[in-house]
Structure formats: C-alpha cells, structure tokens
Design a protein around this motif. Structure first.
Motif, short mmCIF file in Angstrom:
data_model
loop_
_atom_site.label_atom_id
_atom_site.label_comp_id
_atom_site.label_asym_id
_atom_site.label_seq_id
_atom_site.Cartn_x
_atom_site.Cartn_y
_atom_site.Cartn_z
N VAL A 190 -3.50 -2.18 3.54
CA VAL A 190 -2.78 -3.30 2.96
C VAL A 190 -1.82 -2.73 1.92
CG1 VAL A 190 -3.01 -5.36 1.52
CG2 VAL A 190 -4.64 -4.94 3.37
N VAL A 191 -0.58 -3.16 1.99
CA VAL A 191 0.42 -2.63 1.04
C VAL A 191 0.06 -3.17 -0.34
CG1 VAL A 191 2.85 -2.54 0.45
CG2 VAL A 191 2.15 -2.55 2.85
N ASP A 192 -0.37 -2.25 -1.23
CA ASP A 192 -0.97 -2.72 -2.48
C ASP A 192 -0.09 -2.46 -3.69
OD1 ASP A 192 -1.24 -0.02 -2.63
OD2 ASP A 192 -3.43 0.02 -2.75
N SER A 193 1.20 -2.42 -3.45
CA SER A 193 2.15 -2.39 -4.57
C SER A 193 3.43 -3.04 -4.06
CB SER A 193 2.38 -0.95 -5.04
OG SER A 193 3.10 -0.23 -4.07
N PRO A 194 4.40 -3.29 -4.94
CA PRO A 194 5.59 -4.04 -4.48
C PRO A 194 6.25 -3.41 -3.26
CG PRO A 194 5.55 -3.94 -6.86
CD PRO A 194 4.42 -3.07 -6.38
N ALA A 195 6.69 -4.24 -2.34
CA ALA A 195 7.36 -3.80 -1.11
C ALA A 195 8.54 -4.74 -0.86
CB ALA A 195 6.39 -3.83 0.06
N PRO A 196 9.60 -4.59 -1.65
CA PRO A 196 10.66 -5.60 -1.64
C PRO A 196 11.67 -5.39 -0.49
CG PRO A 196 11.15 -3.94 -3.28
CD PRO A 196 9.84 -3.54 -2.65
N VAL A 197 11.16 -5.31 0.72
CA VAL A 197 12.03 -4.99 1.87
C VAL A 197 13.12 -6.05 2.03
CG1 VAL A 197 12.09 -4.67 4.36
CG2 VAL A 197 10.19 -3.72 3.01
N ALA A 198 12.72 -7.31 2.00
CA ALA A 198 13.71 -8.37 2.20
C ALA A 198 14.72 -8.39 1.06
CB ALA A 198 12.99 -9.72 2.30
N GLU A 199 14.25 -8.16 -0.15
CA GLU A 199 15.18 -8.17 -1.29
C GLU A 199 16.20 -7.04 -1.17
OE1 GLU A 199 13.45 -8.07 -5.21
OE2 GLU A 199 15.42 -7.85 -6.16
N LEU A 200 15.73 -5.89 -0.73
CA LEU A 200 16.66 -4.76 -0.57
C LEU A 200 17.78 -5.14 0.40
CD1 LEU A 200 14.12 -1.78 -0.26
CD2 LEU A 200 15.55 -2.32 -2.24
N LEU A 201 17.41 -5.79 1.49
CA LEU A 201 18.41 -6.18 2.50
C LEU A 201 19.34 -7.27 1.97
CD1 LEU A 201 16.01 -6.11 5.55
CD2 LEU A 201 18.13 -4.77 5.37
N ARG A 202 18.76 -8.26 1.30
CA ARG A 202 19.58 -9.38 0.79
C ARG A 202 20.57 -8.89 -0.27
NH1 ARG A 202 18.35 -13.19 4.21
NH2 ARG A 202 16.19 -13.93 4.32
N ARG A 203 20.12 -7.96 -1.08
CA ARG A 203 21.05 -7.43 -2.09
C ARG A 203 22.22 -6.70 -1.43
NH1 ARG A 203 19.68 -6.65 -7.53
NH2 ARG A 203 17.75 -7.70 -8.14
N LEU A 204 21.93 -5.98 -0.36
CA LEU A 204 23.01 -5.31 0.36
C LEU A 204 23.99 -6.33 0.93
CD1 LEU A 204 21.12 -2.61 2.45
CD2 LEU A 204 22.77 -2.17 0.62
N GLN A 205 23.40 -7.37 1.51
CA GLN A 205 24.23 -8.38 2.16
C GLN A 205 25.15 -9.07 1.15
OE1 GLN A 205 21.89 -11.32 4.23
NE2 GLN A 205 23.12 -11.06 6.09
N ALA A 206 24.66 -9.18 -0.09
CA ALA A 206 25.44 -9.87 -1.12
C ALA A 206 26.57 -9.02 -1.69
CB ALA A 206 24.49 -10.31 -2.25
N MET A 207 26.54 -7.73 -1.42
CA MET A 207 27.60 -6.87 -1.97
C MET A 207 28.92 -7.15 -1.25
SD MET A 207 25.75 -3.17 -2.31
CE MET A 207 24.18 -2.95 -3.14
#
Lengths: 291, 788
Positions: B427-444
C-alpha cells in the motif's frame, strides 16, 4: 614520432618531398581523432600551422583564393558574403571549438565522403590548388575526389588553397544529422545557381563513395530555368520535385551506422527540393549580389 | 589501518565548503569552483612519478574458445614489466555484483566482444598498448547468441554459461539463477484474476535499444602497492565497499589489506557499479611492486562498463468503457548480455514497477532477464523502469485514443495516490500526487510556435543549424508521461550507510568533519552532507573527508538513495554528537539538557550563549553510526507479492516537439517537469537532477543507442554514439513539489532517477501525436518517421 614544423610554404613543400609519408596536420580535427583512437600512428607529422601563407585568403581577378589553413570560423566570419554556400556548410560543422580549428584544406586532404565542405565546393565549381617541389597545379574539385578518403593529391603534394568564384546567384546548403548540432552528415546537399552562366551547380555528400555532383539534375534544372532567369517567375513545384528526384538518383549510398541508403536517397530529394525553393525565392527577390 | 607511504597527485583532499547553506538552501558545492576552473582532479589525473601504465587486451569476438595464449612476444617488448592472464589471478577467478559469474580475465571462453583477456604493465602507455597487440591469442570462434528470447527458448543448447555461478553475499534474496539455461531471473507478478476481460483492449509490442551512461570521465584508477603487502586503490567508482569485497576475493586478501579511496568521478549513472579496471590495476601493482595507473579511452570505455538493458515488451491493457483499468498483462524481456551484473535487480524493478503508477486490479507480468553474447548490461539511471515506461505510457495513450479520452484524463482517472495498492500488494504509504503532477503540467502555458520562412531561426527548427527546414513539413505534437521509481535497494536487501561525524574546535573555529564512504559522482552529496551537518550541529564550517574504506560502507551511489540513506546516517551521527555536546554543556552550566540547543557555533538556551570552544576545549566529540531505512522483504517467487520497495519517487513530463515529418528530424521545443521530492534538501541541485535526468531520457528517446550487430558494437565513440547538445535539449519548466514522506529523513525522496524515466516517453508521445505513427521502437530514428 617525428614532428616537423616548417615555417614557410617552401619549407613545407620541401619537407613533404623529403618525407612523403609525413601526415600533414592543420586543425587536427581529423588527424588527432585517428591518433587518439589508435588508428593512426604516423612516423612523422607535418605541422602546417606555422606556415603564414596558409592562413591567408585574398581575391585574385574576382576569385577568392582561400588558404588551406583558414579555419571554418574565419570562413563564416570573414567570407560569409563572398562564399555563402561554403559559409553555410561551415556553420553546420562541429562545435565552436572545432570550427576554430578545422580547415577547408584539411577537409579536402582527408577527402571523406562525409566532409561538410565538399558539397558546397562542388556546387560552386571550386578548384583545388595543390603544390609540391615539382610545381603547382589546379584541380577542378569534382576531379579531386577519387575514392573513399582518397584524392588526386600525390604523395609529395600539399593542399595550398581552394579557389572559388563568388556566386552570381543564390547558394544553399543543407545537411542531415540525427542531432541538431555537432554531427557527422548522414547526407548533405549543396546548391548554387549561376544566373551569369545560366547554369546550376550541385554537390552531394555522404551518399556515395566520394562527394559528387548530380549532373542530370543540373542539366534538367538549367533547362527548366532557361526561360525563368529573366522573368524571375515562380518555379513550378513539379520542377523542384523533379530536381529533387534527379539529385537523389545521382546518389549511390550505403546502409551504415548513421543511416540507411533508402533514407539518404529520400532525404536528398527533400533537401534538393527545399534548397532549390529557397534559392529561387531569393533569386526572385533579386537580392543577389552580382560577382 | 595503515596509510600509504605517499599519496599520488590527484588524490582527493578534504573539501571545505564555501560556507553557509543548511537543509533547504541552495548551498554551493564545495568542489564547484575547482570543477568550473578545471582544477578538480579526476581519476584520469592521478599520477605518481614511478608509476607504470596498465592496459587491457580484449577479445575481438563476442563468443569464442581460447585455445591458447602466448604472452612471450609481449614480455619481450622493452619497457614491459608484466603480462598477466587468468592464471595470475590468485583468488576467485570470477566476480560480480549479485552473481560472481564474470571472469577477472577470460578463462577458456570469451562471452562478449571486449571481454578482458590479458593485462600488460609498461613504463609508457603506448608501449603497453603495442605489447598487448603482440599477445598471441588463438580463438576458436563460435556463433554468438544475440537474441534474448532465442537465448531463453533454447535453454539446452548453445549455452552461454555451463556452470552455476556461486551466489555472493550481495545477491538479492530472490535472485535465482537457472544453471541449466540462459535465464538470469524471471519475476512473476500475479494479482487478481489472471483471465480478466474488459470492454476495451489495446495490445502493443515495444522495443527499447541499448543506452550507454556516457559519463564524461572514462574508467580510471591508480593502484599503489603498500608496505604491508596489500594495495591502495584510488578509483572513480560508485560503491567503494562492494568493490573492495570483490577485489579482496580476486586477490585472496582480507579487507584490511585492500584499501580504497574515491578518486574524482566524472559521472556514473550506474556505469561504475561493476568493476572495470579495479582488480586489473591491483594485480599489476602487486605483481610489479610499482604503482600502476589504468585509464580507458572513450572507445575502451564503451567496452569497459555495462549498458542499459535493451528490452522487448508485449503489453495488453484492458479497460471499461469509462476508462477504468481492468487488467494489464505484460511480458518483458531484458537482454542482460554475457554476465549477470545487476540484471536480477533490474528484472525485479521492471517486473514490479512495469505497469506504471496506476491502480490496476488484475495484473499478470512476466519479466525475464537473459544471458546472451551481447555486451553485459546492468545498472543505469532508472534501472528497469525506463524501458517499461516507454511501453506502459504508449499503452495509456493508445487506450485513450481507443476510448476517445484525453490522455491526461485517462491517466488521472487511474492514477495511484496515497493508500493505493501496488501490483505487488504494497500500500502506498506516503504522498503519491500522480494526478496533481499531471494537472500542473497541463495548466502550464504552451510555448509559442517559432517563426518560419525567411524569418526562421535555424536553432529553433528540426535539424538545427544544418538548415534542413524553414518550417516546411513541420508539425507539432504534445505528449505527457508519468513515472514512479523505487528509491533505495529493494527486496529485503540490508540497505544501510555509515557516517562518522566529529565536532571540534580548530584554530578557534568550531569545525565538523563528516566522513563517509558514499561516492560523490557529481550529484552533490558532499554538499548535502555539509548542509545536514550545519543544520543539525549549528556549525558553519563543515569539512568533508575523502571518501574511503577507512569508514564503514555507505552503500551504493545508485537507486536515488544516497541523500536518503547516507543523508540519514549523517543526520543520525550528528544527532548523537549533538546529544553528547549538550550533555557536556548541561554538566558545565547546570541547565537542563532539554533546554539546550546548538546554534551558530554555541550552545544556546533562553538567556544562555556558550561558545563551543568553551564546551569542547581541546576535545573532539566523534560518533560513527550505521543507519538503515525501514526493512523491505523479498518478493514471493510465484506471485511477486511482498513489501519490496521502501519508497517511491514520482515525476511527470510534458514534451512539446516539432517534427519535420518529411525528413524525420526533430526539435524538442520544451520539456516541462513536475516532481514530488518530499523535501528539497538543496533545491538548486534538485533542479539540476531534473534537468540532467530529462536530458538523458530525451537522449534515449531520439538518439542514444549502442548499436550491436552479431554481438559486435558498431559505434563505440562519441562520433557515432550521440548524446543531446544544447540545440537538442530545450529549456525546461520545472515545478518541484514537497509532500513529505513521513518515513524518510526530513521527509525527502530520492530525486535522480524519476525524471529520467518519464521524459523519454513524453517525447515519444509528442512525436506520435505530430506524426500519427505508432513508433514502437526507441530511439526513434529519422527512418522510422519517414518510413524509409
């Protein structure tokens, strides 16, 4: 290894006569690579960097005589207006450090089919001036290349200069590499329009055992342009396309580590078509300086 | 510990920082000025006046039996001091990181082109080279095995290895060798229903070529015979103690007589994890009684280290009509070449991480590492994740196209987050902001299109200054990719580091000396060590001692692990030193120790400022600590389930690429990257890692490949092995996120590898969008785009 360092042209030529096995070195951008890779262990190196005559260029009867030791950086900086095709070729060569060292004379002496200067020299109908204690002779550049890394240079001869008539029309140069700088040509093409003679010059690099012209393409295009030189009318796209095909047809490439034969042929047709389009557009604007 | 009677010039010295810079600051490197001025001594700069030069005779054949070796003609060359073959190896004839299967010098059989056969020491390198050329080796040339799948498909004939290699202490628990065949390791990942079906299915086959680390400083070192009969080795490497262990085995010597010091390292990227000239130089030095230097040239370097595994992969993705992933099935073949190197661990990574940072209920992965007669492959930045990312991200784009979905939407919909299950049952037991990483790219914002025609700047065009287009044939594509990478060593490996920290007053100034064996390979660990010591001990002057085996192992400089693990060790050692200093201060002042802290060279409390000089006097407080991250466990050999990975790093890229569709030439216009680093210990260095990793990934995507045909390398030079120039690698937009991992020191995550993984797949996605071509092989060549 003996390191011979003549300081005059006469001394250089005499040294070469006395030691025909001496390998001339100017910028060292070919020789030192071969030495560093252990492929070349010459008994003697003939250092030409201390011969002042080789570092000069001048104009004689309208013809530029470019000393064999003038580096590419100076071709770009000092001769960009007089020798545009060669300067464009020079810009594609290596890095700034390489362009500060490498010379047109070295490119000729190595006579690699991939040498970047060759297509520009071929398109411009350059002559190579070679010298020995026996005398000086001029060789049309198209006759200079005799095989893969072989040239018409005799054992006792050195490249003294290359003689190029500044163009009466636009020149272009285009080169394919698999990165956007510092790359050996996968294929290259040089083009010169000669409105004064109603002629076309071409040069193909890296797509045959030697650099070579595309005579059929030159004749075809000269014929097509016959009525257009004066009118400066638009060039039919089909003409440019056919020119590209004929240039590609003049090549005899191989598959190697840098690219496939098929790609080289294809790329030549595209480069020839595009460079012709650019050159003709320039000619139509009438911006071309007359020699 | 004895010391050498004299040090060579070019040996490392203590690094004292430019001063300043704590955790979180853009601290300047202590070796930065030296490097910029060209004064930093690399391994190839080592020198002793009486040294000899060692060279290696290598096999010209990828597979051959050695009938005989005649060293006589070489020994007869004036100036030659020694010619050695495998008969002269006193200890174990084979070595290896995980399996000791690689001969120090060829024994009877050579299994790859470039395999070392004999050594020469002479008083001049040219003499040594000429003598080596006179060694007469009679080969019976065999047909090489050059295809990984063929090697596995015919396990009972044409075997590359006849006998089982001894398993070394370094073997990962689960690395199992099949003595009867060419299988190095097979990892199975089984989760959920193996026969799951789905509404929408995409299948793809992908191939990744062999990448080279292309570090700029070739393999170099100097071995000095010591008075006690042992040897001092100065060498550019990634893990001194694993080298020491293998050298000791080969020399038949105990560790106290084989002492290593890290020479200046000009890049590593995994290529220095295996031994190169280490044992060879020691053998020659011990044999001649003289210091022996070995320094490869660029061509030899291509034969002198392992490369990134080429991969062939078949993936099948199934999803619902809404875009929820139902299953992924994958077969991954990694060509390990002639010797195991770190193939077992690479197979472990590719197998367990091979479907990317997505939540998938049903997973069925088979990942194989095979022996062939191709060049040995092993560690390289990204370590198994780079290859699979090209496949799984191409699959995600293909699936998005099939579903009519935006590729970023599809990824976000299936993205891992904290609490998500992994294919291996973690179980991924620390932050895993995969979607946020992608959304931030998309917003650039997207970069503007370049001027074309007569106004074109050639540097902005595909083909660059080669003047191939002024805009003709150019189409732009935008691609996204995301990656995750395990940080530090996995699968139950005892992954630790050792730090020795001393606090004393030198010349009136409080001074900390940090001594670890952690290899500084250019990444900036020496700076991180200083920053941590300054932060924990409140002392500005921090000296980094040369890296050597006089202190315990720091583990490998690989797997993005040193800031985490050696950083953790330095922090722990500093804390132990601090505790002792504060106890002293408490005893001196009568203040409760809990009220005291170290700040600006003094022990301070509310109303107290006691300079360290007064606390310490002439004493030094020193602590040496071994530090471990939380343990991991082996994978179940049948299901691939287990708590195998200690931490994940996440990065995402957006690539904007202009493609000359007629000529197949490219201009990568912009690379944007978002990465979660937990805590940026040195933000400037983090950005440097992201830029460098991105460039290396871009290189594999579009140009970098060791071309091998019939087991022979065709381009062992920087003339024909191309790496990106400034006209190929564009400016970057970078956003660094800092979501702390509660299990890691300062909350940090390893940084170096993740950006190397997602950059190439993003470039490929952009080229596919621009061309409409499937492009299933990397590096992409002009021929692939023009279909010529």
């Amino acid at each position: 290894m003996e390191f011979l360092q003549p300081t005059t042209w006469e001394e250089a030529v005499e040294t070469k006569a006395a030691h025909p096995d001496a390998v001339p070195i100017a910028g060292g951008t070919d020789v030192m690579v071969a030495v560093n890779f252990g492929r070349l262990r010459p008994a003697r190196l003939l250092d030409l960097t201390r011969v002042p005559d080789l570092q000069q260029w001048d104009t004689e009867d309208g013809v530029v005589r470019l000393g064999a030791g003038v580096p590419y950086a100076r071709v770009i900086g000092e001769l960009g207006d007089r020798l545009p095709g060669l300067a464009m070729a020079a810009r594609t060569i290596g890095s700034p450090q390489i362009r500060n060292r490498g010379t047109v004379g070295g490119n000729l002496a190595t006579a690699s089919p991939a040498g970047d200067a060759h297509p520009a020299l071929l398109a411009a109908d350059a002559e190579v001036e070679v010298a020995s204690v026996r005398g000086t002779r001029r060789i049309p550049v198209a006759d200079f290349y005799t095989g893969v890394k072989r040239s018409a240079l005799a054992d006792d001869e050195l490249v003294a200069a290359v003689r190029i008539t500044p163009p009466s029309g636009p020149q272009q140069y285009s080169k394919i590499g698999t990165r956007n700088a510092m790359v050996i040509a996968v294929a290259a093409f040089g083009l010169a329009l000669h409105p004064d003679r109603r002629a076309v010059g071409t040069g193909i690099g890296s797509a045959a055992p030697t650099p070579r012209r595309a005579p059929a393409a030159e004749e075809f295009l000269a014929g097509e342009l016959d009525g257009l030189w004066d009118s400066r009318a638009e060039l039919p796209p089909a003409t440019a396309a056919r020119f590209g095909e004929l240039v590609a047809g003049a090549a005899a490439p191989i598959d190697d580590v840098r690219g496939t034969a098929r790609y080289r042929v294809h790329a030549l047709s595209v480069m020839a078509r595009r460079t012709l389009t650019w050159a003709w557009a320039e000619y139509r604007k009438g911006e071309t300086r007359c020699a | 510990m004895s010391t050498p009677t004299r040090s060579p010039s070019g040996a490392p010295s203590h690094l004292t920082g430019p001063g300043g810079g704590r955790v979180g600051d853009d601290a300047a490197r202590p070796d930065g000025v030296l490097k910029v001025r060209g004064e930093f001594a690399y391994g190839s700069d080592l020198w002793m006046d009486d040294m000899l030069w060692g060279v290696t005779l290598r096999s010209p054949h990828p597979y051959a039996r050695i009938r005989s070796v005649d060293v006589g003609p070489a020994l007869a060359v004036p100036g030659v001091h020694a010619v050695l073959t495998s008969d002269d190896v006193p200890g174990s004839k084979t070595y290896g990181l995980e399996l000791a299967d690689q001969p120090v010098l060829a024994v009877d059989v050579v299994r790859y082109q470039g395999e070392p056969v004999a050594l020469v020491a002479a008083d001049h390198p040219e003499t040594a080279r000429r003598a080596a050329a006179r060694i007469a080796v009679d080969y019976e040339v065999w047909e090489p095995v050059t295809d990984a799948r063929e090697a596995l498909g015919h396990p009972h004939w044409n075997r590359v290895h006849e006998t089982e290699a001894p398993v070394t202490e370094l073997s990962r628990e689960s690395a199992h060798l099949h003595p009867e065949g060419n299988l190095v390791r097979h990892v199975k990942v089984r989760k959920g229903d193996p026969d799951a079906t789905a509404d929408v299915v995409v299948v793809g086959e992908y191939e990744v070529g062999m990448q080279d680390q292309a570090f700029l400083g070739p393999e170099s070192g100097l071995a000095v015979p010591a008075e006690d009969g042992g040897v001092e080795l100065y060498v550019a490497t990634q893990w001194l103690h694993v080298d020491q262990r293998q050298i000791c085995a080969a020399l038949g010597m105990p560790p106290e007589r084989v002492r290593l010091t890290l020479a200046g390292v000009g890049g590593a990227f995994g290529g220095r994890e295996d031994l190169s000239m280490h044992v060879h130089a020691c053998l020659l030095a011990l044999h001649t009684g003289r210091p022996v230097k070995m320094s490869y040239n660029r061509e030899e370097s291509f034969f002198g280290h392992v490369h990134r595994h080429p991969a062939t992969m078949r993936y099948e993705h199934g999803a619902t009509r809404d875009g929820d992933l139902v299953y992924v099935r994958a077969q991954i073949y990694l060509d390990g070449g002639a010797y195991a190197s770190s193939t077992p661990a690479v197979v472990g990574n590719a197998g367990t991480m091979g479907i990317g940072p997505y939540v998938v209920p049903n997973v069925h992965v088979d990942c194989y590492g095979a022996y062939t007669n191709n060049p040995p492959c092993g560690a390289m930045r990204g370590f198994g994740s780079v290859q699979t990312a090209f496949a799984y991200e191409a699959q995600m784009d293909a699936l998005a196209a099939e579903l009519g979905m935006d590729p970023v939407e599809l990824r976000c919909r299936n993205a891992m987050e904290q609490g998500s299950p992994t294919p291996t049952g973690q179980v991924v037991d620390s932050p895993a902001p995969v979607a946020e990483l992608l959304r931030r790219l998309q917003a650039m914002p997207l970069p503007p299109s370049p001027a074309t025609g007569a106004d074109a700047d050639l540097r902005d065009m595909p083909g660059g200054v080669s003047n191939t287009t002024h805009g003709e044939g150019v189409r732009r594509g935008v691609g996204y990719a995301v990656a995750y990478k395990n940080v530090a060593f996995s699968e139950g490996f005892d992954d630790h580091s050792t730090a020795r920290v001393r606090l004393e007053v030198v010349g009136g100034e409080p001074t900390v000396t940090v001594h670890t064996a952690a290899a500084e390979v250019g990444q900036g660990l020496v700076t991180v060590e200083q920053q941590i010591a300054r932060t924990e001990l409140g002392v500005d002057r921090v000296v980094v001692a040369p890296k050597d085996t006089a202190v315990g192992s720091a583990g490998s400089t690989s797997a993005s692990r040193q800031t985490y693990v050696t950083g953790g060790a330095v922090k722990a050692a500093c804390e132990a030193v601090r505790a002792r200093v504060l106890e002293r201060a408490a005893a001196l002042t009568g203040w409760p120790v809990g009220d005291l802290r170290l700040f600006d060279g003094a022990v301070v409390a509310e109303g107290l400022q006691l300079p360290l000089a007064e606390v310490l006097g002439d004493d030094a407080v020193e602590e040496t600590l071994e530090w471990r991250h939380r343990p991991t466990e082996a994978l179940d050999p049948e299901t691939g389930q287990g708590f195998a990975h200690v931490q994940y790093a996440f990065a995402a890229h957006r690539a904007v690429v202009d493609v000359d569709t007629e000529l197949g030439l490219l201009k990568v216009v912009e690379m944007a990257c978002t990465q979660d680093v937990g805590k940026a210990i040195n933000p400037q260095a983090v950005v440097g890692q992201i830029q460098g990793g991105t460039a290396q990934g871009l290189g594999l995507a579009v140009m970098e490949e060791v071309l091998v045909r019939d087991g022979r390398v065709r381009n062992p030079s920087f003339t024909d092995y191309l790496i990106p120039t400034v006209l190929d690698m564009p400016p970057m937009r970078i956003e660094v996120l800092e979501y702390a991992d509660p299990h890691a020191p300062y909350g940090l995550r390893g940084v170096g590898e993740a950006p190397n993984i997602s950059s190439g797949p993003a470039v490929l996605a952009a080229i596919r969008q621009a061309t409409g071509l499937p492009l299933t092989r990397v590096p992409v060549r002009p021929e692939h785009i023009t279909r010529t």
